[in-house]
Design a protein around this motif. Sequence first.
Motif, PDB file in Angstrom:
ATOM      1  N   ASN A 164       0.825  -1.207   0.000  1.00 34.80           N
ATOM      2  CA  ASN A 164       0.000   0.000   0.000  1.00 34.80           C
ATOM      3  C   ASN A 164       0.860   1.258   0.000  1.00 34.80           C
ATOM      4  O   ASN A 164       0.559   2.244  -0.674  1.00 34.80           O
ATOM      5  N   ALA A 165       1.931   1.224   0.795  1.00 34.59           N
ATOM      6  CA  ALA A 165       2.834   2.374   0.840  1.00 34.59           C
ATOM      7  C   ALA A 165       3.437   2.642  -0.530  1.00 34.59           C
ATOM      8  O   ALA A 165       3.579   3.802  -0.954  1.00 34.59           O
ATOM      9  N   LEU A 166       3.767   1.578  -1.264  1.00 36.22           N
ATOM     10  CA  LEU A 166       4.318   1.744  -2.605  1.00 36.22           C
ATOM     11  C   LEU A 166       3.302   2.379  -3.557  1.00 36.22           C
ATOM     12  O   LEU A 166       3.658   3.204  -4.407  1.00 36.22           O
ATOM     13  N   LYS A 167       2.043   1.993  -3.410  1.00 30.60           N
ATOM     14  CA  LYS A 167       1.005   2.539  -4.287  1.00 30.60           C
ATOM     15  C   LYS A 167       0.894   4.047  -4.168  1.00 30.60           C
ATOM     16  O   LYS A 167       0.716   4.754  -5.165  1.00 30.60           O
ATOM     17  N   PHE A 168       1.014   4.550  -2.940  1.00 29.23           N
ATOM     18  CA  PHE A 168       0.709   5.956  -2.697  1.00 29.23           C
ATOM     19  C   PHE A 168       1.953   6.791  -2.402  1.00 29.23           C
ATOM     20  O   PHE A 168       1.856   7.863  -1.821  1.00 29.23           O
ATOM     21  N   THR A 169       3.102   6.281  -2.809  1.00 32.23           N
ATOM     22  CA  THR A 169       4.350   7.034  -2.642  1.00 32.23           C
ATOM     23  C   THR A 169       4.982   7.254  -4.010  1.00 32.23           C
ATOM     24  O   THR A 169       5.233   6.293  -4.741  1.00 32.23           O
ATOM     25  N   LYS A 170       5.234   8.495  -4.346  1.00 31.52           N
ATOM     26  CA  LYS A 170       5.840   8.827  -5.643  1.00 31.52           C
ATOM     27  C   LYS A 170       7.314   9.200  -5.507  1.00 31.52           C
ATOM     28  O   LYS A 170       8.086   9.003  -6.438  1.00 31.52           O
ATOM     29  N   LEU A 171       7.692   9.761  -4.374  1.00 33.43           N
ATOM     30  CA  LEU A 171       9.079  10.148  -4.131  1.00 33.43           C
ATOM     31  C   LEU A 171       9.479   9.746  -2.720  1.00 33.43           C
ATOM     32  O   LEU A 171       8.664   9.786  -1.797  1.00 33.43           O
ATOM     33  N   GLY A 172      10.749   9.342  -2.570  1.00 28.39           N
ATOM     34  CA  GLY A 172      11.240   9.065  -1.222  1.00 28.39           C
ATOM     35  C   GLY A 172      11.459   7.593  -0.961  1.00 28.39           C
ATOM     36  O   GLY A 172      12.084   6.884  -1.746  1.00 28.39           O
ATOM     37  N   TYR A 173      10.879   7.105   0.142  1.00 32.33           N
ATOM     38  CA  TYR A 173      11.199   5.752   0.590  1.00 32.33           C
ATOM     39  C   TYR A 173      10.031   5.137   1.353  1.00 32.33           C
ATOM     40  O   TYR A 173       9.086   5.814   1.765  1.00 32.33           O
ATOM     41  N   ILE A 174      10.140   3.821   1.546  1.00 35.72           N
ATOM     42  CA  ILE A 174       9.274   3.069   2.448  1.00 35.72           C
ATOM     43  C   ILE A 174      10.201   2.349   3.417  1.00 35.72           C
ATOM     44  O   ILE A 174      11.155   1.682   2.984  1.00 35.72           O
ATOM     45  N   LYS A 175       9.954   2.472   4.696  1.00 37.27           N
ATOM     46  CA  LYS A 175      10.859   1.911   5.706  1.00 37.27           C
ATOM     47  C   LYS A 175      10.104   0.960   6.622  1.00 37.27           C
ATOM     48  O   LYS A 175       9.067   1.306   7.170  1.00 37.27           O
ATOM     49  N   LEU A 176      10.666  -0.243   6.779  1.00 39.87           N
ATOM     50  CA  LEU A 176      10.131  -1.227   7.712  1.00 39.87           C
ATOM     51  C   LEU A 176      11.087  -1.348   8.895  1.00 39.87           C
ATOM     52  O   LEU A 176      12.265  -1.650   8.727  1.00 39.87           O
ATOM     53  N   THR A 177      10.575  -1.106  10.100  1.00 37.27           N
ATOM     54  CA  THR A 177      11.373  -1.188  11.322  1.00 37.27           C
ATOM     55  C   THR A 177      10.774  -2.229  12.254  1.00 37.27           C
ATOM     56  O   THR A 177       9.554  -2.289  12.430  1.00 37.27           O
ATOM     57  N   ILE A 178      11.646  -3.054  12.843  1.00 37.38           N
ATOM     58  CA  ILE A 178      11.210  -4.060  13.806  1.00 37.38           C
ATOM     59  C   ILE A 178      11.885  -3.749  15.132  1.00 37.38           C
ATOM     60  O   ILE A 178      13.111  -3.630  15.206  1.00 37.38           O
ATOM     61  N   ALA A 179      11.091  -3.600  16.182  1.00 41.79           N
ATOM     62  CA  ALA A 179      11.629  -3.238  17.490  1.00 41.79           C
ATOM     63  C   ALA A 179      10.860  -3.969  18.583  1.00 41.79           C
ATOM     64  O   ALA A 179       9.712  -4.391  18.384  1.00 41.79           O
ATOM     65  N   MET A 180      11.479  -4.122  19.728  1.00 43.21           N
ATOM     66  CA  MET A 180      10.802  -4.711  20.873  1.00 43.21           C
ATOM     67  C   MET A 180       9.793  -3.716  21.436  1.00 43.21           C
ATOM     68  O   MET A 180      10.067  -2.516  21.517  1.00 43.21           O
TER      69      MET A 180
END
Length: 298
Positions: A164-180
Motif C-alpha cells: 500500500n505504501a508503494l502505491k501511494f508514494t511517488k518520491l522518497g522511501y518506504i521503511k520497515l522497522t522491527i523493534a521490541m
Amino acid sequence: YFGQQVRIQINLIPVSGEFYVMLHIGFINQNDSALSFVDLAAILHDVRTPIAATMSLLETASEDPTLPPNTAEDYFIPALHCCKRLTFLLNDVLDFSQVLAGKFKVNYTCFHLENALKDCLQLLDSLAKKKGLVILFKKHENVPEKITTDQNRLIQVIYNLVGNALKFTKLGYIKLTIAMSSDPKFIDFIVEDTGIGIKEEDLNKLFNAFSRVGDYDNKSGVGLGLCISNAIAEKLGKKITVKSEYSKGSVFQFSVQNHVLPEDNSRRARRENFVPLSQKTLVRTKSKFSKYSRSSTV
C-alpha cells in the motif's frame, strides 16, 4: 450454486514493462449476477493449487543454466512475482471469508524472522525500483532472530502494508522497522512512507472492507488488504494503528506476540537429558533403514 459450471480465467498481461494478472470468475449460463463471498472463497481455495504448481515450474525454469541471457530476468522472474502477488490476494479473500464465518485460526511456527521478511521485501523491491523508490529495512539488535507466531499471516500483513505504501508514494522511501515493544512479549512492526498521506476524515474508513478513501489517483486493488490485515494483526497481537499527515506521509504500526509453544519446552528438556556423543558408542544393527544406531555405554 452447487452443480453449476464455473469458468475461471487467469490472464498474464504485459503493460509498459510490468505484468498484470487479471482473474475472471463467473457462472456459465446462469442468471445470478454475482457469487456470494463464501462461494467465491471456496473456488479461490482450489485456484491456489495450480498457481503453486506454476510458481514451482517458473522457479525451476528460471534456474536453467542453458537459458539465453536475460531470459529469466525479463520473463520468468516477473511472471513468478505476479503469481506470488496473486497468491497474496487469494489469501486475503480466503482469510476474510474465515473471519466472516468465525473460523479464523492461527498456525504457530518458529521461524527466522529477518530471513522471512527479506524474502517478502525482495518481492516488493522490484516494484519499488520501477517507481524510483527505495525500501529500507531495520531490525533492532534486541529483537530475537527467531520468533513463534503465524509466519504466513505475518508476511501477509507486511506485504499489504508495504505494498500500500508503494502505491501511494511517488518520491522518497518506504521503511520497515522491527523493534521490541514496551511489553517484552510483543514485537513492534512499523511501516513508514513519504507518500501522499491520508486526510484526517478518511482515517476511520481505512479498515472497512472494499472501501476507497479520498480522491486519490491510485484506485487499484479490491479494497480488502487493510481490512484483513487489521483482523490478522489483532489475532497475532494488537490491531494496526495509523499516524498520517496529508501530503507528507504515513506510519502504520502493529504488534505481534512472540509465543513459546509447549513442545519447545519439551524439546529443551529432551536435549538436557542427551548423553554427549563422546560417551556413546556405535553398534551395528540389522535395520534395513539405517546402517548404524547409537547406544549409550554403561
